[in-house]
Design a protein around this motif. Structure first.
Motif, PDB file in Angstrom:
ATOM      1  N   THR A  12       7.486  17.556  14.085  1.00  0.00           N
ATOM      2  CA  THR A  12       8.194  16.581  13.183  1.00  0.00           C
ATOM      3  C   THR A  12       7.909  15.141  13.594  1.00  0.00           C
ATOM      4  O   THR A  12       7.475  14.761  14.553  1.00  0.00           O
ATOM      5  CB  THR A  12       9.823  16.756  13.445  1.00  0.00           C
ATOM      6  N   ILE A  13       8.035  14.314  12.644  1.00  0.00           N
ATOM      7  CA  ILE A  13       7.635  13.117  12.649  1.00  0.00           C
ATOM      8  C   ILE A  13       8.900  12.356  11.757  1.00  0.00           C
ATOM      9  O   ILE A  13       9.163  12.534  10.753  1.00  0.00           O
ATOM     10  CB  ILE A  13       6.403  12.364  12.218  1.00  0.00           C
ATOM     11  N   LEU A  14       9.647  11.288  12.224  1.00  0.00           N
ATOM     12  CA  LEU A  14      10.469  10.604  11.722  1.00  0.00           C
ATOM     13  C   LEU A  14      10.125   9.243  11.327  1.00  0.00           C
ATOM     14  O   LEU A  14       9.807   8.576  12.095  1.00  0.00           O
ATOM     15  CB  LEU A  14      11.948  10.452  12.330  1.00  0.00           C
ATOM     16  N   PHE A  15      10.045   8.988  10.101  1.00  0.00           N
ATOM     17  CA  PHE A  15       9.715   7.468   9.729  1.00  0.00           C
ATOM     18  C   PHE A  15      10.957   6.747   9.333  1.00  0.00           C
ATOM     19  O   PHE A  15      11.496   7.100   8.473  1.00  0.00           O
ATOM     20  CB  PHE A  15       8.598   7.380   8.588  1.00  0.00           C
ATOM     21  N   LEU A  16      11.272   5.554  10.074  1.00  0.00           N
ATOM     22  CA  LEU A  16      12.265   4.475   9.560  1.00  0.00           C
ATOM     23  C   LEU A  16      11.594   3.700   8.583  1.00  0.00           C
ATOM     24  O   LEU A  16      10.806   2.820   9.094  1.00  0.00           O
ATOM     25  CB  LEU A  16      12.995   4.117  10.755  1.00  0.00           C
ATOM     26  N   PHE A  17      12.260   3.506   7.505  1.00  0.00           N
ATOM     27  CA  PHE A  17      12.089   2.447   6.742  1.00  0.00           C
ATOM     28  C   PHE A  17      13.181   1.208   6.698  1.00  0.00           C
ATOM     29  O   PHE A  17      14.257   1.526   6.754  1.00  0.00           O
ATOM     30  CB  PHE A  17      11.967   2.777   5.240  1.00  0.00           C
ATOM     31  N   SER A  18      12.734  -0.057   6.954  1.00  0.00           N
ATOM     32  CA  SER A  18      13.561  -1.098   6.737  1.00  0.00           C
ATOM     33  C   SER A  18      14.255  -1.326   5.453  1.00  0.00           C
ATOM     34  O   SER A  18      13.761  -0.894   4.469  1.00  0.00           O
ATOM     35  CB  SER A  18      13.290  -2.341   7.477  1.00  0.00           C
ATOM     36  N   ILE A  19      15.405  -2.035   5.428  1.00  0.00           N
ATOM     37  CA  ILE A  19      16.107  -2.264   4.084  1.00  0.00           C
ATOM     38  C   ILE A  19      15.037  -3.128   3.226  1.00  0.00           C
ATOM     39  O   ILE A  19      14.447  -4.151   3.994  1.00  0.00           O
ATOM     40  CB  ILE A  19      17.413  -2.725   4.346  1.00  0.00           C
ATOM     41  N   GLY A  20      14.730  -3.087   2.090  1.00  0.00           N
ATOM     42  CA  GLY A  20      13.897  -3.858   1.441  1.00  0.00           C
ATOM     43  C   GLY A  20      12.502  -3.480   1.307  1.00  0.00           C
ATOM     44  O   GLY A  20      11.574  -4.363   0.914  1.00  0.00           O
ATOM     45  N   ILE A  21      11.994  -2.266   1.920  1.00  0.00           N
ATOM     46  CA  ILE A  21      10.669  -1.833   2.003  1.00  0.00           C
ATOM     47  C   ILE A  21      10.098  -1.817   0.401  1.00  0.00           C
ATOM     48  O   ILE A  21      11.035  -1.254  -0.132  1.00  0.00           O
ATOM     49  CB  ILE A  21      10.588  -0.628   2.735  1.00  0.00           C
ATOM     50  N   THR A  22       8.976  -2.152   0.369  1.00  0.00           N
ATOM     51  CA  THR A  22       8.336  -2.234  -1.266  1.00  0.00           C
ATOM     52  C   THR A  22       7.766  -0.882  -1.335  1.00  0.00           C
ATOM     53  O   THR A  22       7.282  -0.262  -0.432  1.00  0.00           O
ATOM     54  CB  THR A  22       7.664  -3.309  -1.022  1.00  0.00           C
ATOM     55  N   LYS A  23       7.664  -0.648  -2.634  1.00  0.00           N
ATOM     56  CA  LYS A  23       6.802   0.635  -3.054  1.00  0.00           C
ATOM     57  C   LYS A  23       5.375   0.380  -2.433  1.00  0.00           C
ATOM     58  O   LYS A  23       4.928   1.712  -2.154  1.00  0.00           O
ATOM     59  CB  LYS A  23       6.814   0.779  -4.665  1.00  0.00           C
ATOM     60  N   GLY A  24       5.048  -0.419  -2.570  1.00  0.00           N
ATOM     61  CA  GLY A  24       3.481  -0.660  -2.155  1.00  0.00           C
ATOM     62  C   GLY A  24       3.456  -0.140  -0.469  1.00  0.00           C
ATOM     63  O   GLY A  24       2.632   0.367  -0.073  1.00  0.00           O
ATOM     64  N   LYS A  25       4.486  -0.732   0.255  1.00  0.00           N
ATOM     65  CA  LYS A  25       4.367  -0.400   1.708  1.00  0.00           C
ATOM     66  C   LYS A  25       4.531   1.161   1.945  1.00  0.00           C
ATOM     67  O   LYS A  25       3.800   1.729   3.006  1.00  0.00           O
ATOM     68  CB  LYS A  25       5.223  -1.132   2.573  1.00  0.00           C
ATOM     69  N   TRP A  26       5.617   1.666   1.459  1.00  0.00           N
ATOM     70  CA  TRP A  26       5.788   3.312   1.834  1.00  0.00           C
ATOM     71  C   TRP A  26       4.731   3.808   0.935  1.00  0.00           C
ATOM     72  O   TRP A  26       4.204   5.028   1.608  1.00  0.00           O
ATOM     73  CB  TRP A  26       7.035   3.650   1.225  1.00  0.00           C
ATOM     74  N   GLY A  27       3.993   3.412  -0.177  1.00  0.00           N
ATOM     75  CA  GLY A  27       2.785   4.112  -0.655  1.00  0.00           C
ATOM     76  C   GLY A  27       1.718   3.984   0.123  1.00  0.00           C
ATOM     77  O   GLY A  27       0.765   4.974   0.077  1.00  0.00           O
ATOM     78  N   THR A  28       1.422   2.854   1.150  1.00  0.00           N
ATOM     79  CA  THR A  28       0.405   2.935   2.036  1.00  0.00           C
ATOM     80  C   THR A  28       0.492   3.895   3.153  1.00  0.00           C
ATOM     81  O   THR A  28      -0.452   4.743   3.554  1.00  0.00           O
ATOM     82  CB  THR A  28       0.509   1.395   2.780  1.00  0.00           C
ATOM     83  N   LEU A  29       1.934   4.402   3.425  1.00  0.00           N
ATOM     84  CA  LEU A  29       2.239   5.707   4.319  1.00  0.00           C
ATOM     85  C   LEU A  29       1.971   6.792   3.808  1.00  0.00           C
ATOM     86  O   LEU A  29       1.004   7.367   4.374  1.00  0.00           O
ATOM     87  CB  LEU A  29       3.485   5.430   4.920  1.00  0.00           C
ATOM     88  N   VAL A  30       2.174   6.959   2.429  1.00  0.00           N
ATOM     89  CA  VAL A  30       1.745   8.149   2.037  1.00  0.00           C
ATOM     90  C   VAL A  30       0.402   8.431   1.543  1.00  0.00           C
ATOM     91  O   VAL A  30       0.023   9.465   2.159  1.00  0.00           O
ATOM     92  CB  VAL A  30       2.463   8.190   0.447  1.00  0.00           C
ATOM     93  N   ASN A  31      -0.406   7.437   1.466  1.00  0.00           N
ATOM     94  CA  ASN A  31      -1.794   7.234   1.507  1.00  0.00           C
ATOM     95  C   ASN A  31      -2.549   7.654   2.745  1.00  0.00           C
ATOM     96  O   ASN A  31      -3.555   8.434   2.819  1.00  0.00           O
ATOM     97  CB  ASN A  31      -2.417   5.989   0.902  1.00  0.00           C
ATOM     98  N   ALA A  32      -2.140   7.129   3.569  1.00  0.00           N
ATOM     99  CA  ALA A  32      -2.404   7.218   5.046  1.00  0.00           C
ATOM    100  C   ALA A  32      -2.129   8.808   5.475  1.00  0.00           C
ATOM    101  O   ALA A  32      -3.159   9.414   5.956  1.00  0.00           O
ATOM    102  CB  ALA A  32      -1.984   6.443   6.035  1.00  0.00           C
ATOM    103  N   LEU A  33      -1.226   9.385   5.210  1.00  0.00           N
ATOM    104  CA  LEU A  33      -0.847  10.931   5.446  1.00  0.00           C
ATOM    105  C   LEU A  33      -1.873  11.692   4.486  1.00  0.00           C
ATOM    106  O   LEU A  33      -2.372  12.771   4.805  1.00  0.00           O
ATOM    107  CB  LEU A  33       0.527  11.224   5.015  1.00  0.00           C
ATOM    108  N   LEU A  34      -1.887  11.419   3.043  1.00  0.00           N
ATOM    109  CA  LEU A  34      -2.972  11.950   2.475  1.00  0.00           C
ATOM    110  C   LEU A  34      -4.344  11.915   2.915  1.00  0.00           C
ATOM    111  O   LEU A  34      -5.103  12.997   2.979  1.00  0.00           O
ATOM    112  CB  LEU A  34      -2.918  11.743   0.865  1.00  0.00           C
ATOM    113  N   ASP A  35      -4.923  10.728   3.583  1.00  0.00           N
ATOM    114  CA  ASP A  35      -6.081  10.757   4.026  1.00  0.00           C
ATOM    115  C   ASP A  35      -6.440  11.557   5.386  1.00  0.00           C
ATOM    116  O   ASP A  35      -7.328  12.152   5.534  1.00  0.00           O
ATOM    117  CB  ASP A  35      -6.373   9.115   4.518  1.00  0.00           C
ATOM    118  N   PHE A  36      -5.232  11.781   5.919  1.00  0.00           N
ATOM    119  CA  PHE A  36      -5.257  12.497   7.326  1.00  0.00           C
ATOM    120  C   PHE A  36      -5.409  13.979   6.777  1.00  0.00           C
ATOM    121  O   PHE A  36      -6.151  14.846   7.566  1.00  0.00           O
ATOM    122  CB  PHE A  36      -3.895  12.292   8.081  1.00  0.00           C
TER     123      PHE A  36
END
Length: 189
Positions: A12-36
């Protein structure tokens, strides 16, 4: 504002997002996971996807791809039974021989010695032993490490064996000193 990786375990991995995280920033995380995932499926050479790991451990990982490495890591986890060893270790209540204060008093009087895990059987921990993950104390100062084949030392030995096999993926265990892949802990004299 950002993303923090927290509380990782074998599966397991837990990602914590700060309040106000933008769609672009969490999209970058999703893209990195898809790249992996793509790199894993394509067994991309470690030189391309994990260049720092390869640079620091050329002899160990030369010629390997990401899938090769991941499969080898998973096989080692099964061989060393790291997950079940962790469950058994944290399901065991160590015997407190001294209070943490009494153990600390002996520590400051230098009534301690550094021993290997093999030598730690039946010995009293001088400092807390906290494997991270999960970041929960396994042993508190003043507690008995138990039998050589007991659950507490068996878990630490499983981590030690894994760490020797996979430089660059070593566990962070507070209270353990690792030299050349050998775990050592402070015990009371």
């Amino acid at each position: 504002q950002g993303i923090v990786v927290e509380k990782t375990t074998d599966f397991t991995i837990l990602f914590l997002f700060s309040i106000g995280i933008t769609k672009g920033k969490w999209g970058t995380l999703v893209n990195a996971l898809l790249d992996f995932k793509r790199d894993y499926d394509d067994n991309v050479e470690l030189e391309l996807c994990l260049p720092d790991l390869l640079a620091g451990n050329q002899t160990r990982y030369a010629g390997m791809g990401l899938k090769d490495l991941a499969d080898e890591i998973f096989a080692a986890m099964k061989q060393h039974k790291t997950t079940s060893a962790m469950s058994q270790a944290f399901g065991t209540l160590p015997q407190a021989v001294f209070s943490p204060v009494e153990a600390y008093e002996k520590l400051v009087r230098n009534e301690i010695e550094l021993v290997t895990l093999e030598q730690a059987a039946g010995r009293i921990a001088a400092t807390g032993i906290v494997p991270y993950p999960p970041g929960i104390p396994l042993l508190m100062p003043g507690e008995n490490a138990g039998a050589a084949d007991g659950p507490l030392l068996a878990y630490l030995k499983a981590l030690e064996a894994f760490d020797k096999s996979f430089p660059g993926f070593t566990h962070d265990t507070h209270g353990i000193e690792a030299e050349a892949g050998v775990y050592r802990m402070l015990v009371l004299k």
